[in-house]
Design a protein around this motif. Structure first.
Motif, PDB file in Angstrom:
ATOM      1  N   LEU A   1       0.815  -1.211   0.000  1.00  0.00           N
ATOM      2  CA  LEU A   1       0.000   0.000   0.000  1.00  0.00           C
ATOM      3  C   LEU A   1       0.850   1.264   0.000  1.00  0.00           C
ATOM      4  CD1 LEU A   1      -2.723  -1.047   2.614  1.00  0.00           C
ATOM      5  CD2 LEU A   1      -2.724  -1.353   0.125  1.00  0.00           C
ATOM      6  N   SER A   2       2.092   1.117   0.418  1.00  0.00           N
ATOM      7  CA  SER A   2       2.991   2.268   0.440  1.00  0.00           C
ATOM      8  C   SER A   2       4.421   1.776   0.313  1.00  0.00           C
ATOM      9  CB  SER A   2       2.829   3.062   1.747  1.00  0.00           C
ATOM     10  OG  SER A   2       3.212   2.259   2.849  1.00  0.00           O
TER      11      SER A   2
ATOM     12  N   ILE B   1       0.959   4.384  -2.536  1.00  0.00           N
ATOM     13  CA  ILE B   1       0.479   3.808  -3.792  1.00  0.00           C
ATOM     14  C   ILE B   1      -1.019   4.060  -3.859  1.00  0.00           C
ATOM     15  CG2 ILE B   1       0.264   1.688  -5.147  1.00  0.00           C
ATOM     16  CD1 ILE B   1       2.691   0.624  -3.620  1.00  0.00           C
TER      17      ILE B   1
ATOM     18  N   SER C   1      -1.115  -1.228  -6.872  1.00  0.00           N
ATOM     19  CA  SER C   1      -0.764  -1.965  -5.662  1.00  0.00           C
ATOM     20  C   SER C   1      -0.656  -3.456  -5.931  1.00  0.00           C
ATOM     21  CB  SER C   1      -1.813  -1.714  -4.575  1.00  0.00           C
ATOM     22  OG  SER C   1      -1.561  -2.492  -3.446  1.00  0.00           O
TER      23      SER C   1
ATOM     24  N   THR D   1       2.799  -5.682  -5.880  1.00  0.00           N
ATOM     25  CA  THR D   1       2.813  -6.849  -4.993  1.00  0.00           C
ATOM     26  C   THR D   1       3.190  -8.110  -5.754  1.00  0.00           C
ATOM     27  OG1 THR D   1       1.122  -5.873  -3.575  1.00  0.00           O
ATOM     28  CG2 THR D   1       1.431  -8.257  -3.431  1.00  0.00           C
TER      29      THR D   1
ATOM     30  N   GLN E   1       2.803  -1.807   4.588  1.00  0.00           N
ATOM     31  CA  GLN E   1       1.574  -1.408   5.265  1.00  0.00           C
ATOM     32  C   GLN E   1       1.796  -0.713   6.601  1.00  0.00           C
ATOM     33  OE1 GLN E   1      -0.962  -4.878   5.392  1.00  0.00           O
ATOM     34  NE2 GLN E   1      -1.514  -4.607   3.266  1.00  0.00           N
TER      35      GLN E   1
END
Length: 368
Positions: A126-127, A135, A141, A145, A245
């Protein structure tokens, strides 16, 4: 901490007890690792060891769901379903590959599907904890991933070339990453230290520890792709759950590190597999071959060519992994100057141990 240790022990015992059963099934089904020119084993050895590792992981998660300290992690089960489902997919894919040797494109497609399933169930980047980059797009995302998972899976797969190497490297790196994830939980959630990243790494380390006695040189069973892909996925899942996260700025001020530590730590934990992967891709592309083509030029092959025995080569690669993984984590708790001093001395000593056989051979040639 005791809850995680309990789950680790449960996973280890399960994997240890299930491995002989899996070995007998593989032997009766004639599921052996073939003797190829690039391989270092000299006798046919059963594989499918990843099934035992998978059993250790799943039993560990089952016990965790009934443990008061950890049961709150199961109140919102989507992330655990994502990880367990992706693990089952990859273990099944690996079993099929261990039996019939799938084409690399089919394996890559299966890996992508499993990584996407995990991302869509909430275990996603997420970041990026560097300059607080967020993101914003769900699609981006998932893409990031999947890429992280694919790189990690194949890095572990590439390093799985000597008895006990992949399981040991992941165990060492996993312990180092647990120290970081648990410390992060203590600083950011003082009311409850339970977090999914620490749980996943606990069951992973436990399952690998239970499998290692059967897999260390001389190995009685190989983990196969059913194991290497599985442990790569779980290591990636734990890393993503922390790095992508949790904002490292929430760490207590007395333990604050530069904001790039959450980026450096996963790289340090996976330093050996990632280095081997990078060198293999560059080497094969320069030779005009597919990055997924096989050869006998991995780091472990080079250690054997230097003159190390099978077991000594593995132990030295364990040592290199420990230096980079625990060296990076040490910056969390110790004086940076002292850590750097110890790291320099440790690297120098390990370099001497690594290249000592070459010096002996050169000296022998001079005497002749």
């Amino acid at each position: 901490m005791r809850a995680y240790l309990f789950i680790l022990v449960i996973s280890a015992i399960t994997a240890y007890l299930v491995t002989p059963m899996v070995r007998r099934i593989a032997e009766r089904g004639l599921i052996f690792s073939p003797l190829r020119e690039r391989d270092v084993h000299s006798v046919p050895t059963p594989r499918l060891g990843g099934v035992a590792i998978f059993a250790g992981v799943m039993v560990g998660l089952l016990f965790a769901s009934q443990t008061p300290f950890l049961e709150e992690l199961f109140t919102q089960p989507a992330p655990i379903i994502g990880i367990a489902g992706a693990a089952a997919m990859l273990c099944l894919l690996g079993v099929i590959d261990d039996i019939w040797d799938l084409h690399w494109i089919a394996k890559l497609a299966g890996q992508t599907l499993a990584a996407g399933f995990m991302a869509l169930n909430g275990v996603a980047m997420l970041s990026i904890p560097f300059n607080e980059v967020i993101i914003g797009s769900p699609r981006m995302s998932v893409i990031i991933t999947v890429l992280v998972v694919l790189v990690t899976i194949n890095a572990v797969n590439f390093v799985d070339g000597l008895d006990g190497l992949a399981a040991g490297v992941v165990t060492i790196g996993g312990v180092a990453f647990f120290i970081y994830s648990y410390g992060l939980a203590v600083d950011t959630s003082p009311d409850s230290y339970a977090n999914l990243a620490s749980l996943i790494i606990s069951v992973l380390v436990g399952a690998c520890l239970g499998f290692l006695p059967h897999n260390f040189n001389p190995a009685r069973i190989f983990m196969g792709d059913s194991g290497s892909m599985l442990i790569g996925l779980l290591l990636a899942a734990s890393t993503i759950r922390v790095t992508g996260q949790v904002d490292p700025a929430l760490l207590g001020r007395e333990r604050v590190l530069p904001t790039f530590l959450p980026i450096l730590l996963p790289i340090a934990v996976m330093f050996l597999p990632l280095l081997d992967l990078m060198l293999a891709v560059v080497r094969r592309m320069l030779a005009g071959k597919s990055p997924f083509s096989a050869d006998a030029k991995h780091l472990h092959h080079r250690m054997l060519k230097l003159g190390h025995s099978h077991a000594r080569a593995v132990l030295l690669l364990y040592l290199w992994t420990a230096i980079f993984a625990f060296g990076t984590v040490s910056f969390l708790m110790l004086d940076p100057g002292a850590v750097i001093t110890v790291l320099v001395l440790a690297i120098a000593a390990t370099l001497i141990l690594t290249f000592y056989p070459l010096r002996v051979r050169l000296r022998a040639k001079e005497e002749l």
